[in-house]
Each structure stands twice: as C-alpha cells, then as structure tokens.
Design an enzyme around this catalytic site. Structure first.
Site, short mmCIF file in Angstrom:
data_model
loop_
_atom_site.label_atom_id
_atom_site.label_comp_id
_atom_site.label_asym_id
_atom_site.label_seq_id
_atom_site.Cartn_x
_atom_site.Cartn_y
_atom_site.Cartn_z
N HIS A 200 0.85 -1.20 0.00
CA HIS A 200 0.00 0.00 0.00
C HIS A 200 0.87 1.24 0.00
CE1 HIS A 200 1.17 -0.55 4.20
NE2 HIS A 200 0.88 0.72 4.42
N ASP A 202 0.77 5.15 1.87
CA ASP A 202 0.09 5.76 3.01
C ASP A 202 -0.63 7.02 2.54
OD1 ASP A 202 0.96 3.87 4.86
OD2 ASP A 202 2.83 4.95 5.24
N HIS A 257 4.81 0.22 -0.04
CA HIS A 257 5.59 -0.61 0.88
C HIS A 257 4.73 -1.75 1.44
CE1 HIS A 257 3.84 2.84 3.06
NE2 HIS A 257 3.73 2.05 4.11
N ARG A 268 8.56 -9.04 14.84
CA ARG A 268 8.79 -7.63 14.49
C ARG A 268 7.78 -6.76 15.22
NH1 ARG A 268 10.85 -4.19 10.57
NH2 ARG A 268 9.48 -2.47 9.96
C1 AKG Z 1 1.69 0.54 8.06
O1 AKG Z 1 1.29 0.35 9.22
O2 AKG Z 1 1.15 1.37 7.29
C2 AKG Z 1 2.85 -0.22 7.57
O3 AKG Z 1 3.24 -0.03 6.45
C3 AKG Z 1 3.53 -1.22 8.45
C4 AKG Z 1 5.02 -1.05 8.53
C5 AKG Z 1 5.64 -1.93 9.59
O4 AKG Z 1 4.89 -2.46 10.41
O5 AKG Z 1 6.84 -2.05 9.63
#
Ligand code: AKG
Length: 326
Positions: A200, A202, A257, A268
């Site tokens: 996606h 942001d 990303h 993670r």
């Molecule tokens: C988001 O929450 O918009 C992400 O792209 C997640 C990135 C991550 O959790 O490292």
C-alpha cells in the site's frame, strides 16, 4: 547521504537502491545539505532513513515497553481495546474492506484527550501509558515538522511552514500505529514468507517508522520489484504519503511498501507516526510547484474527502488517481 556518481554504471532505481541502500539523511549535517538531500530522496524514492535525529532513547524505549506490555496481555484483555474500526486494537483485519495480514495492532489518534480515554482499556496504569505515548507523539511530531520545514526550504518555498502547519494544527488528524507480527499468528506453510501488512501507499503527508531489530519491511521502487529495508532500531524511516505527493504536484512520490513475516524468525514490532492534516484542510498542489509546463495534476480535496475514499477502498488501491486531473 550516499549519492551515486553520475557515471555510476547502475541505471535503474532498483539496481541503485539495492547496491547503495536507501538514502541516509544525517540530521547533524549542514542544514542546506540536509534539505537538498531530503528533497532528492523524496523525489527519487519517496523514502529515506534519518540518523542523528535527536529523539532520546528513553522516549523510544518507554513507548516500546508500553507496547510490549500491551501485546503480551491475553487476547480477551487486548480485545477490550478494540475493534479498530477505525481506532483501537485490531487483529489480522486491516481496514474495512477485507484486507488481512499476519499482524495485530493498536491504532491511536494523537489528540491527548483521545489518548487519555483509550488508555483506560489498554493499560493497567492508564496515566503512565498516556504520559509515555504523549511524550513519544510530541517528539515524533516535532521531528516530522522539522523535516517538512527542511523540505519547504529545499523546494525554495517562501513559507517554510507551508506543510508543517497542517500537522501542528490542533485539529490535526494524525495517528500512531503500533504493529506486532507474532509468529503465533502465522499458520504452518511451505512458504515461510507471509504477508504481515499488504502492499500500500500511506494516505497522509509524512510518516515516521521506527521498528525493533527484526526485518520484514520492503519498499517497491518499480512496479512488482520489492527491495528489503534492513531494520535499524536507532534510526527512523520516513516515507512520503499521498497527501504530500498531491501537495508537491507529483514532484514527490508516495512510496509503495509492505511487510513480510517469517515464522522462523523473531517478532517484528514497529511504531509509525502518520503526520496528517485536519479534516477540513484543503489539499491541492502548492502554487510554487504549478507551472505552465507542469499544470496542476490533482484537483483540490479536503482531508475528510480523502479519508473517506481511503476507507472505501482496498489497501492496495491507488486512491490518489481518483483526484487526478489527467
Ligand atoms: C503501516 O502500518 O502502514 C505499515 O506499512 C507497516 C510497517 C511496519 O509495520 O513495519
């Protein structure tokens, strides 16, 4: 920042970013160098890493500890902070339209009143939780605004606060998201790499991501080509959002990303600050970046309109196209 020489034999972005890594901006460098480097990184990748950012280790580790404590709770306790439609605790379900990931998360509005209300269902010590989260928000908001002011300087825009004032506004719609990708959520599969958070862009202006030392984050610099971004808990990763792409008339790109999880590896955890305008703010290309050669690429829209479009679409949909004048 690592800058490839013009004679570098590597021609396309994918090969460049793979060989030299993502751009690194050292905020302790001379201001004019920093502002030029940030603008270049936003134009080429919509993404960069920030070091020497000045946010104290305590502010970050206090926030991380609160997040650990929350995710370590039994499911029935965590569910009391949900569902995340649109704010609160969510698990696997991302958004409103059937997107799933191997992730659980907390989504909080950055307004102190909202934090204080939510903290009661999140923490056994809600006052401590609110204080820690508010300190983190203040620090990342300041850093985001500092970078937006550097961007305005690098673009030679006379009003240095043209972007940052949207985020500093008391009515800013900024949010914090804490993502946790536990291996317990991952089913046995022949393919160990699973989608933690699907591809996606942001929607917001500028976003600041900080994670623990577990990899999984990837950016797409060319359609269908994914470049892993090694985690660095001491740094922040910064990405351009759709709203900044529109404000810069397409000069900056909102980077696509995703996160892959691997059940053989550790968990993670990431915390992302999404710098967002107020609902009533009008987003349209700034006049300095609209020229006869490059007329306005986007029609004006309010953040409320854009947010509504985001909620109505899937994670991977290109929502900015809806506002394009092409
Ligand atoms: C988001 O929450 O918009 C992400 O792209 C997640 C990135 C991550 O959790 O490292």
């Amino acid at each position: 920042m690592v800058v490839p020489s013009p004679n570098h034999p590597i021609h396309n972005q994918k090969e460049r970013i793979k060989s030299i890594g993502v751009p690194v901006i050292d905020l302790s460098n001379k201001r004019s160098i920093v502002s030029d480097s940030i603008v270049k990184a936003c134009e080429e990748y919509g993404f960069f890493k920030v070091i020497n950012h000045g946010i104290s280790k305590d502010i970050i580790s206090n926030m991380e500890n609160e997040a650990h404590d929350f995710f370590a709770k039994p499911s029935r306790e965590k569910l009391k902070a949900g569902p995340a439609t649109p704010l609160g605790y969510g698990i696997k379900n991302i958004g409103f339209n059937g997107d799933f990931g191997e992730v659980e998360y907390l989504l909080l509005h950055t307004n102190p009143h909202s934090i204080s209300q939510r903290s009661k269902s999140i923490s056994n010590d809600p006052i401590k939780f609110s204080n820690v989260v508010n300190d983190y928000i203040e620090a990342v908001r300041d850093l985001t605004c500092e970078m937006l002011e550097l961007i305005a300087e690098g673009l030679w825009v006379p009003d240095k606060s043209i972007f940052s004032k949207l985020i500093r506004d008391v009515d800013s719609d900024s949010i914090i998201r804490i993502n946790h990708y536990p291996s317990s959520l991952q089913h046995m599969s022949n393919n160990n790499n699973r989608i933690g958070f699907g591809a996606h862009t942001d929607p917001q202006i500028l976003n600041l991501l900080r994670s623990n030392d577990v990899d999984g984050f990837q950016i797409s610099v060319e359609d269908g080509v994914w470049v892993p971004v090694p985690s660095d808990p001491a740094a922040f990763y910064v990405n351009v959002g759709d709203a900044l792409q529109a404000l810069t008339n397409g000069r900056f790109s909102s980077v696509k990303h995703r996160v892959l999880t691997n059940s053989n590896k550790s968990t993670r955890m990431s915390m992302i600050y999404f710098g967002t305008p107020p609902l009533h703010a009008c987003i349209s290309p700034i006049p300095e970046l609209v020229t006869p050669q490059k007329p306005s690429q986007y029609r004006p829209f309010t953040w409320a309109e854009y947010k509504k479009a985001t909620y109505a679409l899937r994670l991977s949909d290109q929502r900015l196209n809806l506002f394009s004048v092409q």
